[in-house]
Design a protein around this motif. Structure first.
Motif, PDB file in Angstrom:
ATOM      1  N   LYS A  40      37.480  46.783  41.082  1.00  0.00           N
ATOM      2  CA  LYS A  40      37.291  47.437  42.385  1.00  0.00           C
ATOM      3  C   LYS A  40      36.642  46.472  43.377  1.00  0.00           C
ATOM      4  O   LYS A  40      37.087  46.352  44.520  1.00  0.00           O
ATOM      5  CB  LYS A  40      36.431  48.685  42.218  1.00  0.00           C
ATOM      6  CG  LYS A  40      36.174  49.439  43.480  1.00  0.00           C
ATOM      7  CD  LYS A  40      35.269  50.640  43.235  1.00  0.00           C
ATOM      8  CE  LYS A  40      34.854  51.284  44.527  1.00  0.00           C
ATOM      9  NZ  LYS A  40      33.861  52.333  44.313  1.00  0.00           N
ATOM     10  N   LYS A  42      36.673  43.206  43.286  1.00  0.00           N
ATOM     11  CA  LYS A  42      37.616  42.123  43.576  1.00  0.00           C
ATOM     12  C   LYS A  42      38.640  42.583  44.610  1.00  0.00           C
ATOM     13  O   LYS A  42      38.984  41.844  45.545  1.00  0.00           O
ATOM     14  CB  LYS A  42      38.311  41.692  42.290  1.00  0.00           C
ATOM     15  CG  LYS A  42      39.222  40.508  42.464  1.00  0.00           C
ATOM     16  CD  LYS A  42      39.796  40.072  41.133  1.00  0.00           C
ATOM     17  CE  LYS A  42      40.713  38.879  41.296  1.00  0.00           C
ATOM     18  NZ  LYS A  42      41.271  38.434  40.014  1.00  0.00           N
ATOM     19  N   ALA A  43      39.131  43.819  44.457  1.00  0.00           N
ATOM     20  CA  ALA A  43      40.108  44.362  45.406  1.00  0.00           C
ATOM     21  C   ALA A  43      39.482  44.517  46.791  1.00  0.00           C
ATOM     22  O   ALA A  43      40.130  44.237  47.805  1.00  0.00           O
ATOM     23  CB  ALA A  43      40.640  45.699  44.911  1.00  0.00           C
ATOM     24  N   GLU A  44      38.223  44.953  46.851  1.00  0.00           N
ATOM     25  CA  GLU A  44      37.537  45.093  48.139  1.00  0.00           C
ATOM     26  C   GLU A  44      37.375  43.742  48.818  1.00  0.00           C
ATOM     27  O   GLU A  44      37.587  43.616  50.023  1.00  0.00           O
ATOM     28  CB  GLU A  44      36.172  45.744  47.945  1.00  0.00           C
ATOM     29  CG  GLU A  44      36.226  47.215  47.637  1.00  0.00           C
ATOM     30  CD  GLU A  44      34.853  47.810  47.350  1.00  0.00           C
ATOM     31  OE1 GLU A  44      33.838  47.093  47.491  1.00  0.00           O
ATOM     32  OE2 GLU A  44      34.800  48.993  46.979  1.00  0.00           O
ATOM     33  N   ARG A  45      36.996  42.725  48.055  1.00  0.00           N
ATOM     34  CA  ARG A  45      36.850  41.382  48.636  1.00  0.00           C
ATOM     35  C   ARG A  45      38.192  40.883  49.156  1.00  0.00           C
ATOM     36  O   ARG A  45      38.275  40.278  50.223  1.00  0.00           O
ATOM     37  CB  ARG A  45      36.306  40.402  47.599  1.00  0.00           C
ATOM     38  CG  ARG A  45      34.827  40.490  47.389  1.00  0.00           C
ATOM     39  CD  ARG A  45      34.290  39.286  46.632  1.00  0.00           C
ATOM     40  NE  ARG A  45      34.978  39.031  45.378  1.00  0.00           N
ATOM     41  CZ  ARG A  45      34.615  39.492  44.194  1.00  0.00           C
ATOM     42  NH1 ARG A  45      33.552  40.273  44.107  1.00  0.00           N
ATOM     43  NH2 ARG A  45      35.293  39.191  43.110  1.00  0.00           N
ATOM     44  N   ARG A  46      39.251  41.127  48.401  1.00  0.00           N
ATOM     45  CA  ARG A  46      40.583  40.687  48.806  1.00  0.00           C
ATOM     46  C   ARG A  46      41.025  41.417  50.075  1.00  0.00           C
ATOM     47  O   ARG A  46      41.622  40.819  50.965  1.00  0.00           O
ATOM     48  CB  ARG A  46      41.568  40.931  47.672  1.00  0.00           C
ATOM     49  CG  ARG A  46      42.957  40.416  47.946  1.00  0.00           C
ATOM     50  CD  ARG A  46      43.904  40.591  46.772  1.00  0.00           C
ATOM     51  NE  ARG A  46      43.845  41.922  46.193  1.00  0.00           N
ATOM     52  CZ  ARG A  46      43.565  42.184  44.910  1.00  0.00           C
ATOM     53  NH1 ARG A  46      43.335  41.223  44.066  1.00  0.00           N
ATOM     54  NH2 ARG A  46      43.523  43.427  44.481  1.00  0.00           N
ATOM     55  N   ASP A  47      40.746  42.716  50.171  1.00  0.00           N
ATOM     56  CA  ASP A  47      41.142  43.491  51.339  1.00  0.00           C
ATOM     57  C   ASP A  47      40.353  43.100  52.584  1.00  0.00           C
ATOM     58  O   ASP A  47      40.864  43.182  53.698  1.00  0.00           O
ATOM     59  CB  ASP A  47      40.972  44.981  51.070  1.00  0.00           C
ATOM     60  CG  ASP A  47      41.952  45.499  50.029  1.00  0.00           C
ATOM     61  OD1 ASP A  47      42.968  44.823  49.769  1.00  0.00           O
ATOM     62  OD2 ASP A  47      41.685  46.582  49.470  1.00  0.00           O
ATOM     63  N   ASN A  48      39.112  42.682  52.403  1.00  0.00           N
ATOM     64  CA  ASN A  48      38.257  42.341  53.540  1.00  0.00           C
ATOM     65  C   ASN A  48      38.404  40.890  53.978  1.00  0.00           C
ATOM     66  O   ASN A  48      37.812  40.485  54.974  1.00  0.00           O
ATOM     67  CB  ASN A  48      36.788  42.620  53.206  1.00  0.00           C
ATOM     68  CG  ASN A  48      36.515  44.102  53.071  1.00  0.00           C
ATOM     69  OD1 ASN A  48      37.228  44.928  53.622  1.00  0.00           O
ATOM     70  ND2 ASN A  48      35.492  44.438  52.314  1.00  0.00           N
ATOM     71  N   LYS A  49      39.174  40.110  53.246  1.00  0.00           N
ATOM     72  CA  LYS A  49      39.342  38.694  53.567  1.00  0.00           C
ATOM     73  C   LYS A  49      40.217  38.541  54.807  1.00  0.00           C
ATOM     74  O   LYS A  49      41.205  39.252  54.985  1.00  0.00           O
ATOM     75  CB  LYS A  49      39.986  37.982  52.384  1.00  0.00           C
ATOM     76  CG  LYS A  49      39.965  36.477  52.504  1.00  0.00           C
ATOM     77  CD  LYS A  49      40.705  35.802  51.378  1.00  0.00           C
ATOM     78  CE  LYS A  49      40.011  35.924  50.066  1.00  0.00           C
ATOM     79  NZ  LYS A  49      40.639  35.119  49.014  1.00  0.00           N
ATOM     80  N   GLU A  50      39.859  37.591  55.652  1.00  0.00           N
ATOM     81  CA  GLU A  50      40.654  37.322  56.839  1.00  0.00           C
ATOM     82  C   GLU A  50      41.961  36.644  56.433  1.00  0.00           C
ATOM     83  O   GLU A  50      42.032  35.996  55.387  1.00  0.00           O
ATOM     84  CB  GLU A  50      39.875  36.410  57.788  1.00  0.00           C
ATOM     85  CG  GLU A  50      38.623  37.037  58.349  1.00  0.00           C
ATOM     86  CD  GLU A  50      37.839  36.073  59.207  1.00  0.00           C
ATOM     87  OE1 GLU A  50      38.041  34.852  59.095  1.00  0.00           O
ATOM     88  OE2 GLU A  50      37.009  36.538  59.990  1.00  0.00           O
TER      89      GLU A  50
END
Length: 76
Positions: A40, A42-50
């Motif tokens: 979860k 990891k997915a949040e970090r990926r979604d928030n990445k520019e």
């Protein structure tokens, strides 16, 4: 692994032993988390990445792309 770095541990005069201790603690904290929670986060970090182009080159590629798109629409 997503926690802020403790400045008292990672000071200017940090020795190798302190660094290994910090890495070990960080790794153990990460491994103690349930697998679902790690996924979860990891997915949040990926979604928030520019987007890649913005991270590496700033806003310039978007300005160029917008101007090219605008010129193409004028031609048609």
């Amino acid at each position: 692994m997503g926690q802020p770095i403790n400045k008292s541990i990672l000071g200017d005069n940090m020795n190798t032993n302190d660094y290994v201790k910090y890495l070990t603690q960080t790794f153990v904290q990460y491994m103690d988390q349930p697998k679902e929670q790690r996924k979860k986060l990891k997915a949040e970090r990926r979604d928030n990445k520019e987007p890649f182009m913005l991270r590496w080159f700033g806003i310039l590629p978007y300005v160029i792309a917008a101007s090219v798109k605008k010129q193409k629409s004028k031609i048609r």
